[in-house]
Design an enzyme around this catalytic site. Structure first.
Site, mmCIF file in Angstrom:
data_model
loop_
_atom_site.group_PDB
_atom_site.id
_atom_site.type_symbol
_atom_site.label_atom_id
_atom_site.label_comp_id
_atom_site.label_asym_id
_atom_site.label_seq_id
_atom_site.Cartn_x
_atom_site.Cartn_y
_atom_site.Cartn_z
ATOM 1 N N ASP A 1 2.452 1.331 4.570
ATOM 2 C CA ASP A 1 3.448 0.288 5.073
ATOM 3 C C ASP A 1 4.556 0.044 3.748
ATOM 4 O O ASP A 1 4.730 0.322 3.333
ATOM 5 C CB ASP A 1 2.803 -0.960 5.359
ATOM 6 C CG ASP A 1 1.893 -0.745 3.917
ATOM 7 O OD1 ASP A 1 1.969 -0.877 2.883
ATOM 8 O OD2 ASP A 1 0.849 -1.718 4.048
ATOM 9 N N GLU B 1 5.141 -2.673 1.943
ATOM 10 C CA GLU B 1 4.724 -2.693 0.397
ATOM 11 C C GLU B 1 4.316 -1.049 -0.216
ATOM 12 O O GLU B 1 4.488 -2.085 -1.040
ATOM 13 C CB GLU B 1 3.362 -3.815 0.854
ATOM 14 C CG GLU B 1 3.460 -4.644 -0.838
ATOM 15 C CD GLU B 1 4.465 -5.616 -0.275
ATOM 16 O OE1 GLU B 1 5.353 -6.011 -1.571
ATOM 17 O OE2 GLU B 1 4.644 -6.270 0.274
ATOM 18 N N HIS C 1 0.629 2.960 11.902
ATOM 19 C CA HIS C 1 -1.271 3.093 11.972
ATOM 20 C C HIS C 1 -1.540 3.619 13.448
ATOM 21 O O HIS C 1 -1.167 2.857 14.231
ATOM 22 C CB HIS C 1 -0.661 1.665 11.248
ATOM 23 C CG HIS C 1 -0.373 2.093 10.238
ATOM 24 N ND1 HIS C 1 -0.508 0.806 9.561
ATOM 25 C CD2 HIS C 1 -0.600 3.282 9.037
ATOM 26 C CE1 HIS C 1 0.223 1.079 7.951
ATOM 27 N NE2 HIS C 1 0.257 2.297 8.051
#
Length: 902
Positions: free
Chosen positions: A99, A101, A374
């Site tokens: 992701d 981050e 995802h």
């Protein structure tokens, strides 16, 4: 020839252990323990940068918004370890989460480690042997677009927080903060409370009866409600507005608002007449299963069904993911892979039977704004383990959450629930008390499930809503009757109701509201809610989120002066813009420039100009809320208080503090007057001080209960003929100890309090030692050296010998003497040092002597496990220090390196 060594870097030690078990002996797996770099506090910048473009935000706001990153002090050792490991490696795999981050962590590792070996970005959504094998075969490079989006978000949050928070410090209260998403979330909670405060209940009555009908061999009882009387619809809760009046649509439809007299009359009359079936309507019923979990829906359902906070849900899910039980828990997508669909269908057939499986695989589309690549959150693996198969390896909380995820996933591939809904309408002609006959119609409805389908595995929870006068009878069974059949009247009664205010947000409903508006990201909701609770903007009452008066002040100041920052649509647009940056459709620098500096051609000012042009803000107005009838609530530095009227000196004639247990919607005019009257009382007289002759009273003050002396003014003439000063001597006051009650404190106790500080004695050097009570509790003072006492009672009975013994101990923290630990938990696996639970200034905390971590609200001293203690310490180490003195020569990077390794 030596086997090539491969270094794999992930975020957490738990993830490293799980992955390491699936990789061969030629792999070394290390954990970065979260981010290794971040923006420093401006005070930590090198001296030569503090006056330049980086000085205010650690970001070049005059140029291209290049950030100045610094390796956190507690991460320097970790970075050194990773560099040593990299020297022994022939390949580097960056296996952080896929992701924004995780991508940013991978980029920072790449930029700091500067590897000279091939680098591969390795991504996976679950930690299983099959998933890790596939990830090794399908590596890629670090995605600059995701890094840009994360960096933009980080800089954006820094700009908003650092520009707006100082404004709040000056005008509302020191130490509070503003945030891009937290301020909007706080506004949602405050607006709901405003609706509750403005709400006026409407009283209405309805009529309900129980009837029996059906063939003689299959008669059954059912309940019906009066819906029309004399051809007019009978009002129910949803027909009323929040001000207690009927909605315009109800007025237009000539809706009948029943009162007690009419409702009782109708109920009595219906008891005496025959009721017949007017119509019977039957429809097939079909219900589809809910989609597999996303981050948002998991938080909502765990809150509803398991009473878990969003933070606890994400913490537990993180552990399940890192230990290989579920797929990645930060996702916007409800999509299942083909392997997962196959596993769910196979397990449903095995456990419930082939007829319970949907005819064809079910697919679920992504929600609006979904941006991560995802899957949904589901059990890990190409075949699922049942909760029973993993129960022995999970703690109770983990097992409950795994069970919820497993059920939801399996149910998503099961057949629809089927049945029928029936609506039965009865008619009667009661004769009312005035002798007139009127037509009354009642209705009953119910749903009969003939095939449970997915309900055999799972049923989605629902948030609490207002009561609208109708009762849910989804499982009611109606008799087999036909039009024209008579039914037996068993009992008819009139029931009174009041409309209810809109329900307060729970964590589940707040998460749902934020997601529906496109504000923030589901992966950040747990942290957002934790922040607004920790900052004192919101309090939890059972499951409800109640805003404090401080939140009212903050929201009002922002609404009046910086409306765009708390505008729901504007905040959602910013989120959409970040998605465009992540997709490569927008450019980071130009977007940040437009936001901060503004766009003159479009006549759109930026944040910098908006804050600079605010002018003089009336802090008193921002911190004042009108309660009504001349009573105003003010939010002061030490909490909320009421004011009424104005005295000769211009100050309020009456003041009263507002207890913490009174929610904003509960502070009516009547309650406010009670508080003011109670505060205006001269207090409970305790007696006379034998030394001064002054009366001692106990009162309830703005800052809590206290004792004081009554001092009379003395305006008599002096011996030289001049009038003495009429200035009133300042009375002695002292707060009650926590162990004392306003209603029971006596004169002896009051005099002891008024004589504080108490002189304990002098040390060998002749320095006086006193015992006293302070803002943070009881303490000793010797010159400028203060030491905390364990109990308030020690103030009165501690001896000089005991005081000297305390001063003989090494000083710890803010003057605190060493205290024995509350519990010993064991040895920390990371630091190798003993971990204990101690009682600190702000409550209990765990420590290994180097790192301290405060216990959360859900953690109990007596029941906290060693594993939980180690987890709290690991989180604190990963977070890094909140603020440290400025350092020079730290590892840093201005802007981002363009070098990339394949």
């Amino acid at each position: 020839m030596a086997t090539p060594r491969k270094l794999v870097i992930v975020e957490s030690p738990a993830k490293a252990r799980t992955i390491g078990a699936y990789l061969g002996s030629d792999f070394d797996v290390e954990a970065s323990v979260g981010h290794i770099r971040d923006l420093p506090q401006p005070s930590e910048l090198p001296a030569d940068m503090k006056k330049g473009p980086y000085g205010k935000f650690a970001v070049d706001v005059e140029g291209d918004f290049d950030p100045y990153y610094v390796v956190a002090p507690d991460k320097k050792k970790k970075v050194s370890e990773l560099k040593r490991a990299l020297k022994e490696a022939d390949e580097l795999y960056l296996a952080t989460d896929e992701d924004r981050e995780g991508e940013a962590i991978a980029w920072h590792l790449l930029d700091v480690l500067k590897p000279k070996v091939p680098v591969k970005r390795m991504v996976f959504h679950e930690i299983t042997r099959e998933a890790i094998s596939r990830a090794l075969e399908n590596t890629r490079e670090v995605d600059d677009r995701l890094v840009d989006a994360q960096e933009t978000r980080r800089i954006l949050d820094r700009l908003v927080g650092y520009e707006v928070s100082p404004l709040l410090w000056r005008k509302v209260k020191p130490g509070i903060s503003a945030g891009r998403v937290q301020s909007v979330a706080t506004r949602l909670v405050v607006e709901r409370e405003r609706e509750r405060m403005a709400f006026r209940a409407a009283s209405y009555w309805d009529v309900r009866g129980t009837f029996t009908g059906g063939p003689e061999d299959d008669r059954s009882q059912f309940e019906a409600r009066l819906v029309t009387l004399g051809g007019r619809k009978v009002a129910v809760g949803r027909d009323f507005r929040d001000d207690g009046t009927l909605k315009p649509s109800a007025v237009k439809a000539d809706t009948l608002h029943l009162d007690k007299a009419v409702a009782t009359d109708v109920a009595t009359a219906l008891q005496e007449v025959e009721a017949r079936v007017v119509s019977v309507e039957t429809k097939p019923y079909t219900r589809r299963p809910a989609a597999p979990f996303t981050t948002s829906t998991l938080q909502q359902e765990a809150s509803r069904k398991l009473r878990m906070s969003a933070r606890e849900t994400m913490r537990t899910a993180q552990g399940l993911y890192e230990n290989g039980y579920i797929t990645y828990m930060r996702t916007d997508s409800p999509v299942l892979s083909s392997q997962a669909i196959s596993a769910a269908r196979s397990q449903a057939a095995e456990l419930y039977g082939p007829e319970y499986v949907a005819d064809k695989p079910r697919t679920y589309g992504k929600a609006k704004g979904a941006q991560e690549a995802h899957e949904a959150i589901r059990p890990a693996g190409d075949s699922f383990r049942t909760p029973g198969q993993v129960a022995a390896r999970l703690n109770p909380t983990e097992l409950k959450l795994y069970d919820l995820i497993w059920k939801r996933t399996v149910a998503s591939q099961m057949a629809d629930a089927r049945g029928s809904t029936a609506t039965l309408r009865l008619g009667a002609d009661p004769v009312l008390a005035d002798g007139g006959e009127t037509r009354a119609e009642l209705t009953a409805s119910g749903t009969v499930i003939t095939f449970r389908g997915f309900l055999a595995a799972y049923e989605e929870g629902r948030d609490a809503d207002r009561y609208d006068g109708e009762r849910s009878r989804d499982d009611a069974r109606l008799p087999a009757v036909s039009e024209g059949d008579a039914v037996q009247t068993d009992e008819v009664s009139a029931e009174g109701h009041e409309t209810t205010p809109p329900p307060r947000y729970t964590e589940a409903s707040l998460v749902k509201a934020l997601e529906e508006r496109g504000i923030g990201r589901p992966s950040t909701y747990a942290a957002t809610i934790s922040v607004i609770v920790d900052r004192g903007y919101v309090e939890r009452r059972a499951q409800a989120l109640v805003p404090t008066w401080l939140a009212f002040s903050v929201v009002r100041l922002l609404e009046d002066n910086l409306p765009r920052l708390v505008d729901y649509d504007f905040t959602a647009e910013m989120e959409a813009d970040l998605d465009r940056i992540a997709a490569g459709e927008a450019e980071r620098v130009s977007w940040l420039a437009g936001f901060y500096r503004g766009d003159a051609s479009a006549d759109r000012p930026g944040l910098k100009n908006i804050v600079a042009d605010l002018g003089d803000i009336d802090a008193r107005a921002a911190n004042s809320i009108d309660i009504g009838e001349g009573i105003t609530l003010r939010v002061g530095r030490y909490g909320p208080y009421l004011e009424e009227g104005q005295g000769e000196d211009g100050r309020a004639a009456r003041r009263a503090s507002v207890p913490d247990d009174i929610a904003p919607d509960e502070l009516t005019v009547d309650v406010a007057r009670e508080l003011l009257a109670k505060q205006a009382d001269d207090g409970r007289e305790l007696g006379t001080d034998p030394e001064t002759g002054r009366t001692i009273v106990a009162r309830n003050g703005r800052f809590g209960p206290y004792v004081t002396e009554v001092v009379e003014e003395d305006g008599a003439a002096s011996s030289n003929g001049k009038k003495k000063s009429t200035k009133k001597p300042r009375p002695r006051t002292a707060s009650l100890l926590k162990s004392m009650q306003l209603e029971t404190v006596d004169l002896e106790q009051a005099l002891k309090l008024l004589k504080l500080p108490r002189v304990v004695g002098t040390d060998p050097d002749g320095v006086e030692i006193t015992a006293q009570n302070g803002r943070y509790g009881p303490y000793l003072k010797r010159g400028t050296d203060s030491r905390s006492l364990e109990t308030e009672e020690q103030i009165f009975d501690i001896t000089l010998e005991e005081a000297l013994a305390i001063y003989a101990q090494p000083k710890r923290g803010r003057g605190a003497s060493a205290r024995p630990p509350l519990r010993e938990l064991g040895t920390d696996p990371t630091s190798g040092k003993p971990v204990v639970v101690k009682d600190g200034r702000f409550g209990p905390y765990v420590t290994d002597g180097e790192t301290n971590a405060t216990l959360r609200k859900d953690d109990e001293v007596d029941s906290i496990s060693p594993e939980r203690g180690y987890e709290l310490l690991a989180e604190k180490r990963a977070k890094g220090p909140t603020k440290r003195p400025a350092r020079r020569g730290g590892s840093s990077s201005r802007g981002r390196s363009t070098a990339r390794k394949g």
